[in-house]
Motif scaffolding. Structure first.
Motif, PDB file in Angstrom:
ATOM      1  N   GLU A 243      29.035  -4.290  50.066  1.00 32.91           N
ATOM      2  CA  GLU A 243      29.503  -2.689  50.898  1.00 32.91           C
ATOM      3  C   GLU A 243      29.329  -3.052  52.206  1.00 32.91           C
ATOM      4  OE1 GLU A 243      29.017   0.682  48.110  1.00 32.91           O
ATOM      5  OE2 GLU A 243      28.809  -1.388  46.538  1.00 32.91           O
TER       6      GLU A 243
ATOM      7  N   HIS B 239      33.918  -0.177  48.390  1.00 33.45           N
ATOM      8  CA  HIS B 239      34.847   0.761  47.622  1.00 33.45           C
ATOM      9  C   HIS B 239      35.573   1.506  48.366  1.00 33.45           C
ATOM     10  CE1 HIS B 239      31.860   1.565  43.948  1.00 33.45           C
ATOM     11  NE2 HIS B 239      30.721   1.361  45.118  1.00 33.45           N
TER      12      HIS B 239
ATOM     13  N   ALA C 155      34.693   0.370  39.359  1.00 30.27           N
ATOM     14  CA  ALA C 155      33.944   1.643  39.447  1.00 30.27           C
ATOM     15  C   ALA C 155      31.867   1.183  39.947  1.00 30.27           C
ATOM     16  CB  ALA C 155      34.121   2.421  38.183  1.00 30.27           C
TER      17      ALA C 155
ATOM     18  N   TYR D 162      20.863  -8.694  32.359  1.00 26.58           N
ATOM     19  CA  TYR D 162      19.436  -7.905  33.075  1.00 26.58           C
ATOM     20  C   TYR D 162      18.634  -8.364  31.562  1.00 26.58           C
ATOM     21  CZ  TYR D 162      21.705  -7.894  37.897  1.00 26.58           C
ATOM     22  OH  TYR D 162      22.728  -7.905  38.436  1.00 26.58           O
TER      23      TYR D 162
ATOM     24  N   GLY E  81      25.609  -6.738  33.234  1.00 23.07           N
ATOM     25  CA  GLY E  81      25.759  -7.099  34.874  1.00 23.07           C
ATOM     26  C   GLY E  81      27.177  -7.593  34.711  1.00 23.07           C
TER      27      GLY E  81
ATOM     28  N   LYS F 171      29.892  -5.410  40.393  1.00 24.76           N
ATOM     29  CA  LYS F 171      29.943  -6.543  41.573  1.00 24.76           C
ATOM     30  C   LYS F 171      29.412  -6.801  42.537  1.00 24.76           C
ATOM     31  CE  LYS F 171      31.448  -2.493  43.522  1.00 24.76           C
ATOM     32  NZ  LYS F 171      31.418  -0.946  42.917  1.00 24.76           N
TER      33      LYS F 171
HETATM   34  N1  LIG Z   1      18.168  -5.443  38.000  1.00 23.29           N
HETATM   35  C1  LIG Z   1      19.268  -5.302  37.189  1.00 23.29           C
HETATM   36  N2  LIG Z   1      18.154  -4.963  36.315  1.00 23.29           N
HETATM   37  C2  LIG Z   1      18.638  -4.007  35.147  1.00 23.29           C
HETATM   38  N3  LIG Z   1      20.245  -3.813  35.256  1.00 23.29           N
HETATM   39  C3  LIG Z   1      20.567  -4.282  36.509  1.00 23.29           C
HETATM   40  C4  LIG Z   1      19.995  -4.737  37.395  1.00 23.29           C
HETATM   41  N4  LIG Z   1      20.940  -4.960  38.492  1.00 23.29           N
HETATM   42  C5  LIG Z   1      21.996  -3.992  38.133  1.00 23.29           C
HETATM   43  N5  LIG Z   1      21.934  -3.730  36.657  1.00 23.29           N
HETATM   44  C6  LIG Z   1      23.009  -3.367  36.145  1.00 23.29           C
HETATM   45  O1  LIG Z   1      24.402  -4.113  35.860  1.00 23.29           O
HETATM   46  C7  LIG Z   1      25.504  -3.558  35.859  1.00 23.29           C
HETATM   47  C8  LIG Z   1      25.915  -3.635  36.705  1.00 23.29           C
HETATM   48  O2  LIG Z   1      25.260  -3.628  38.351  1.00 23.29           O
HETATM   49  P1  LIG Z   1      26.271  -3.985  39.651  1.00 23.29           P
HETATM   50  O3  LIG Z   1      24.476  -3.765  40.645  1.00 23.29           O
HETATM   51  O4  LIG Z   1      26.422  -5.150  39.474  1.00 23.29           O
HETATM   52  O5  LIG Z   1      27.218  -2.715  40.013  1.00 23.29           O
HETATM   53  P2  LIG Z   1      27.697  -2.347  41.379  1.00 23.29           P
HETATM   54  O6  LIG Z   1      29.490  -2.725  40.789  1.00 23.29           O
HETATM   55  O7  LIG Z   1      27.311  -3.160  42.149  1.00 23.29           O
HETATM   56  O8  LIG Z   1      27.812  -0.814  41.275  1.00 23.29           O
HETATM   57  P3  LIG Z   1      28.132   0.174  42.538  1.00 23.29           P
HETATM   58  O9  LIG Z   1      28.939  -0.149  42.887  1.00 23.29           O
HETATM   59  O10 LIG Z   1      27.043   0.771  41.990  1.00 23.29           O
HETATM   60  O11 LIG Z   1      26.787  -1.159  43.596  1.00 23.29           O
HETATM   61  C9  LIG Z   1      24.845  -1.973  36.492  1.00 23.29           C
HETATM   62  O12 LIG Z   1      24.850  -1.238  34.757  1.00 23.29           O
HETATM   63  C10 LIG Z   1      24.058  -1.922  36.634  1.00 23.29           C
HETATM   64  O13 LIG Z   1      22.990  -0.723  35.793  1.00 23.29           O
END
Ligand SMILES: Nc1ncnc2c1ncn2[C@@H]1O[C@H](COP(=O)(O)OP(=O)(O)OP(=O)(O)O)[C@@H](O)[C@H]1O
Ligand SMILES: [Mg+2]
Lengths: 228, 304
Positions: free
Chosen positions: A163, A195, A36, A11, A17, A41
């Motif tokens: 989700e 989850h 987690a 990002y 990510g 995801k």
């Molecule tokens: N638009 C963004 N800008 C900066 N960082 C981001 C952005 N979207 C996600 N991230 C970061 O990228 C990483 C992965 O995020 P992601 O949303 O894919 O996780 P996730 O597995 O979906 O989590 P959750 O189960 O909480 O939804 C995380 O560290 C998040 O903080």
């Protein structure tokens, strides 16, 4: 159908990510994406629908090279996908029927096609009786069914859900997951980020586990226990 | 794009205007004000121009003969004027004999003692010539001044230069008006684009959903553009109505005043003959203002 080749998403703020992900999902599969919070995801799903583009590597979806796509092509990629979110995202000022019909109007379907397809989609999700209700007159589970009907009404090849049961009680969650399975059995590829441990464990589907943006495991007929 | 889609998008745009009542109203009113101002200026300019033309047509070249001009010299001038009249360059003329001039002066002075030493013999004959085209005046004046019998020192008079100056001032006035108009248009465009921005904001969820479902950019944009065009056009129509009413009222009032002042050459024009032209100008301006306003907003805030 969906193919990630060494895909990395960094990002703009430097947060990673996804990291060097290579994975392949075939036509007609049902896949859970687990891991987690913050494991990547949602990032995975966003790369599929071109909401984000990979910093490195390649992403192929339904014949489109999503990693290097002109903006004008994106709507056509999206039309080959059905998208479902945790927070439903229905239009509050339209009835259930009109919310579903809206998705068909956008792709310029004829009034006749709309009159034929919308009731079918509502029937498939078991909400024919609530066609005239507005979203705020429906329960969370019912709203998510409308979203499913909307995602399906244009017959997408792939359904992606981030989700989808995150805001629902356990019983309703199982119903929605069963519906997703039914949709999958009709031929649609289904990819679900979730989850819900118990559901993943009982459904015995392919499970892709992410950890800090990397692929940790990829198991056919998997469960949450495979993570450990 | 298919017809049914166009219908749908126009309906959406119309709904936006209705749902967004307050801001739509404010935007429409700025368009009304801008165009009203434009129209009034335009009508003033049209009236001044047409009155200057009328005054020019009404202008007379005055030619005085020398006090001691011979009969032959007089005939030379008359036959020149007659020839020009034959040719259509001069529309009409009249002359004032020495006797008439003497009488006129006598009457206007109203006191015979002032006339001492002034007799019919000191008076000069004069001609008053009207031209078909005022722009030929220089030529005619030069030719007529060549005649022996014409008084060249202060004998030839024509008011065209004054009117030309007036036209010059009118041009400067036009430039100032245009500058003000540009400012007003920018204000209207800004206000419309702001209205559309609010609609875009109010419908950001819908836009997001549309994008997920695979709506084309044009499909997302058009309702907003329709909204801007509609605001522009409603504003134009309303402004046209107000302008026509205001103008017709003013026309009556001013014409009455002019008639009282016995300024019969000056007249405020009827609205009827220019109505269609004004309506077209209003519509074009309204639609352009509305279109640009929404395009700006859509490009900046829709990001599609
Ligand atoms: N638009 C963004 N800008 C900066 N960082 C981001 C952005 N979207 C996600 N991230 C970061 O990228 C990483 C992965 O995020 P992601 O949303 O894919 O996780 P996730 O597995 O979906 O989590 P959750 O189960 O909480 O939804 C995380 O560290 C998040 O903080
Ligand atoms: Mg997530």
């Amino acid at each position: 159908m969906i193919r990630f080749v060494d895909a990395t998403k960094v990002y703009s703020n430097g947060v990673i990510g996804l990291r060097n992900l290579t994975v392949r999902i075939e036509k007609g599969e049902f896949v859970f994406i687990i891991g987690a919070s913050g494991s990547g995801k949602s990032t995975f799903l966003k790369l599929i629908m071109h909401e984000e583009v990979p910093t490195e590597g390649e992403v192929y979806v339904n014949g489109y090279s999503v990693h290097d796509m002109v903006q004008s092509e994106v709507p056509y990629l999206r039309r080959s996908l059905g998208v479902v979110f945790q927070d439903f995202r229905l239009l509050p000022n339209r009835t259930a029927y009109d919310n579903v019909a809206f998705a068909m109007q956008i792709v310029e379907a004829t009034a006749r096609e709309i009159r034929r397809q919308v009731p079918l989609a509502l029937g498939l999700v078991g909400l024919s009786k609530k066609a005239r209700a507005y979203p705020d007159q429906l329960s969370g589970g019912e709203q998510q069914r409308i979203v499913l009907a909307r995602a399906l009404v244009n017959n997408p090849a792939v359904l992606i859900a981030d989700e989808p049961t995150g805001n629902l009680d356990p019983k309703t969650s199982i119903e929605i997951m069963n519906l997703l399975e039914e949709i999958n059995q009709r031929g649609t590829t289904v990819v679900v980020a979730t989850h819900e441990k118990s559901i993943v464990d009982t459904m015995k589907k392919r499970v892709i586990t992410l950890e800090r943006g990397e692929l940790k495991s990829d198991v056919q007929k998997g469960s949450y226990f495979d993570e450990n | 794009m298919k017809i049914r889609t166009m219908k749908l998008l126009i309906k959406e745009g119309t709904n936006n205007v209705i749902k967004n009542k307050l801001m739509s109203f404010a935007s429409i009113m700025t368009v009304v004000a801008t165009l009203f101002f434009l129209g009034i200026i335009l009508l003033i300019a049209i009236n001044i121009t047409s009155n200057i033309e009328a005054m020019k047509r009404d202008l007379e070249i005055t030619v005085f003969l020398n006090v001691n001009a011979t009969n032959y010299q007089r005939e030379e001038v008359v036959s020149f004027i007659e020839a020009k009249k034959e040719a259509g360059v001069i529309t009409e003329y009249r002359n004032e004999t020495k006797e008439q001039m003497y009488q006129n002066i006598k009457e206007s002075l109203n006191d015979d003692s002032l006339l001492e030493g002034f007799s019919v013999d000191n008076a000069a004959e004069s001609f008053y010539i009207k031209l078909a085209d005022p722009n030929n005046s220089d030529e005619i004046i030069t030719e007529i001044s060549r005649f022996e019998g014409v008084n060249n020192n202060n004998g030839i008079g024509y008011g065209k230069e004054e009117l030309d100056k007036l036209e010059g001032i009118l041009k400067v006035f036009n430039y100032i008006v245009m500058a003000v108009l540009v400012v007003l248009m920018i204000v209207s465009i800004f206000l419309i684009s702001n209205t559309i921005r609010l609609t875009v904001f109010a419908r950001r969820h819908q836009i997001e959903i549309m994008k997920y479902v695979g709506a084309l950019d044009s499909f997302i944009r058009w309702p907003f553009i329709v909204e801007g065009l509609l605001i522009g056009f409603i504003g134009a129509a309303l402004s046209f109505f107000i302008t026509s009413q205001a103008y017709q009222w003013l026309q009556g009032v001013i014409n009455a005043i002019l008639a009282n002042l016995k300024l019969s050459t000056l007249r405020i024009m009827e609205f009827g003959p220019v109505a269609f032209r004004i309506f077209i100008i209003y519509s074009i301006f309204g639609i352009v203002i509305g279109g640009i306003g929404s395009l700006l907003s859509v490009r900046k805030h829709l990001n599609v």
